[in-house]
Enzyme design. Structure first.
Site, PDB file in Angstrom:
ATOM      1  NE  ARG A 125     -22.591 -54.555 -27.782  1.00 58.42           N
ATOM      2  CZ  ARG A 125     -23.660 -54.175 -28.875  1.00 58.42           C
ATOM      3  NH1 ARG A 125     -22.788 -54.303 -29.864  1.00 58.42           N
ATOM      4  NH2 ARG A 125     -24.331 -54.813 -28.677  1.00 58.42           N
TER       5      ARG A 125
ATOM      6  CB  ALA B 232     -26.022 -62.521 -28.655  1.00 57.59           C
TER       7      ALA B 232
ATOM      8  NE  ARG C 158     -19.323 -59.199 -23.230  1.00 54.72           N
ATOM      9  CZ  ARG C 158     -20.166 -58.568 -23.109  1.00 54.72           C
ATOM     10  NH1 ARG C 158     -20.331 -58.292 -24.214  1.00 54.72           N
ATOM     11  NH2 ARG C 158     -21.810 -57.779 -22.364  1.00 54.72           N
TER      12      ARG C 158
ATOM     13  CD  GLN D 269     -24.355 -51.027 -25.460  1.00 59.96           C
ATOM     14  OE1 GLN D 269     -24.762 -50.581 -24.201  1.00 59.96           O
ATOM     15  NE2 GLN D 269     -23.641 -52.297 -23.857  1.00 59.96           N
TER      16      GLN D 269
ATOM     17  CG  ASP E 264     -27.380 -60.361 -24.647  1.00 62.02           C
ATOM     18  OD1 ASP E 264     -27.913 -59.754 -24.553  1.00 62.02           O
ATOM     19  OD2 ASP E 264     -26.452 -60.692 -25.460  1.00 62.02           O
TER      20      ASP E 264
ATOM     21  CG  ASN F 205     -31.872 -57.573 -24.568  1.00 56.26           C
ATOM     22  OD1 ASN F 205     -30.505 -58.383 -25.685  1.00 56.26           O
ATOM     23  ND2 ASN F 205     -32.386 -56.656 -24.789  1.00 56.26           N
ATOM     24  CE  LYS F 206     -26.669 -54.885 -22.759  1.00 54.55           C
ATOM     25  NZ  LYS F 206     -25.047 -55.278 -21.472  1.00 54.55           N
TER      26      LYS F 206
END
Ligand code: MRU
Length: 350
Positions: A50, A52, A95, A201, A242, A252-253
């Site tokens: 995981r 990017a 993804r 994460q 990402d 992003n997350k």
């Protein structure tokens, strides 16, 4: 395992893609060897690999694996290339948000079509290019680290969200690469790591990486960042990305946008660290970035246990988009891009 070691998060070894199984960290450190296209699709989808840039390399390896598979049965070059493109599309569908996946897979397919030689020549070129991209990733991260370290004030406490470290790349990291380079120059810097629900994460991976490098790290839950900002305990935010649109809007997350708003309110600089391969110049703004909707169990469960009412509604976007006006700068391998991002991004690609 220590990040000073030569172990890469993902590496091509003996006709397979060896990767750290990130679903097991920090409890267990284990690598898995991915040997098929199908296996690579699952490894990306299930987040064994995981982040990017790491997903990008996984995609490049996946196309090389597809080449190896097809070379066993296909003698006709045109059929080989058609089937390779189909398998490449399949890998890309694992993804949707991190554009490095599309970037690396498309690069491999383009290369395959350009090679004038035999099917074996194409397959070998795909393998070699996968290894080249792997090594380039670390070099790029170190360059970003050097640029990024320049904006870290002496003794700063840096907040980061999710994991944009060695584990999200082949090695060294993007946002955590900046932190590593800054720490090498100034061992008095400190890090606050957001837990990053739902997949944690930040807690599982970022704290694992940084503490092994001896970088003082404090874990906080996602809702705590504005409290610590209001207390003057955070000097700078650095996160990964990402996908970045041509105007600098950054996916992003999930939770990154909240951090950016809180940083703006408290006048704290908010930086993105990402390679140019994360910038998607084909899209004008963040509105066009596809946001992955993830499994609802990530929200309803912790460690396999239900944590909420059984019939509650769930929604679980994996990413959010931080608008460009909340971003102080984008740290890339070509330097730090500043607003106006439409201009600075365009120039970075010239
Ligand atoms: O869902 P993940 O773990 O693949 O998402 C990764 C992120 O969003 C990270 O925050 C990171 O900044 C992008 S990769 C360097």
């Amino acid at each position: 395992m220590s990040f000073n070691s030569k172990i890469k998060t993902i590496e091509w070894i003996d006709n397979s893609s060896r990767m750290i199984d990130q679903t097991l960290l920090p409890k267990e450190f284990k690598t898995v060897d991915i040997k098929t296209t199908e296996g690579m699709y699952k490894a990306i989808k299930d987040m064994i690999v995981r982040g990017a840039p790491a997903i990008g390399i996984a995609g490049a390896h996946g196309v090389a694996l597809a080449g190896i598979e097809l070379a066993k049965t296909e003698n006709d070059k045109e059929n080989f290339l058609n089937k390779l493109s189909q398998k490449a599309e399949y890998i890309k569908s694992s993804r949707p948000t991190a554009v490095n996946l599309m970037w690396a897979v498309d690069k491999q397919v383009k290369l395959a079509k350009e090679i004038q030689g035999s099917i074996d020549d194409i397959t070998n070129a795909l393998i070699e290019n996968g290894i080249k991209l792997e090594n380039e990733d670390i070099e790029i991260n170190k360059k970003m680290g050097d640029y990024g370290a320049q904006i870290v004030p002496k003794g700063a406490t840096i907040l980061t969200h999710c994991n944009a470290g060695a584990l999200a790349t082949v090695g060294y990291g993007t946002a955590l690469g900046v932190i590593r380079s800054a720490f090498a120059k100034d061992p008095s810097i400190k890090v606050f790591a957001d837990e990053t629900r739902p997949r944690q994460q930040g807690a599982r991976l970022t704290t694992w990486e940084l503490t092994q490098d001896g970088i003082p790290t404090t874990l906080i839950t996602d809702g705590m960042c504005s409290y610590f900002m209001s207390k003057g305990m955070i000097d700078l935010v650095v996160v990964g990305a990402d996908r970045i649109a041509a105007n600098g809007d950054t996916a992003n997350k999930i939770g990154t946008y909240t951090v950016a708003i809180a940083a703006k309110y408290h006048n704290i600089p908010f930086y993105i660290a990402a390679p140019l391969s994360t910038i998607d110049i084909s899209i004008k703004s963040g509105k066009e970035i596809p946001i992955e909707e993830r499994n609802h169990e990530e929200v309803t469960h912790i460690n396999g246990d239900w944590i909420c009412a059984k019939d509650v509604n769930i929604i679980n976007p994996g990413f959010d988009v931080t608008p460009n006006e909340l971003i102080t700068g984008i740290i890339t391998e070509k330097g730090i891009l500043k607003p106006n991002f439409v201009e600075s991004i365009k120039n970075a690609f010239m």
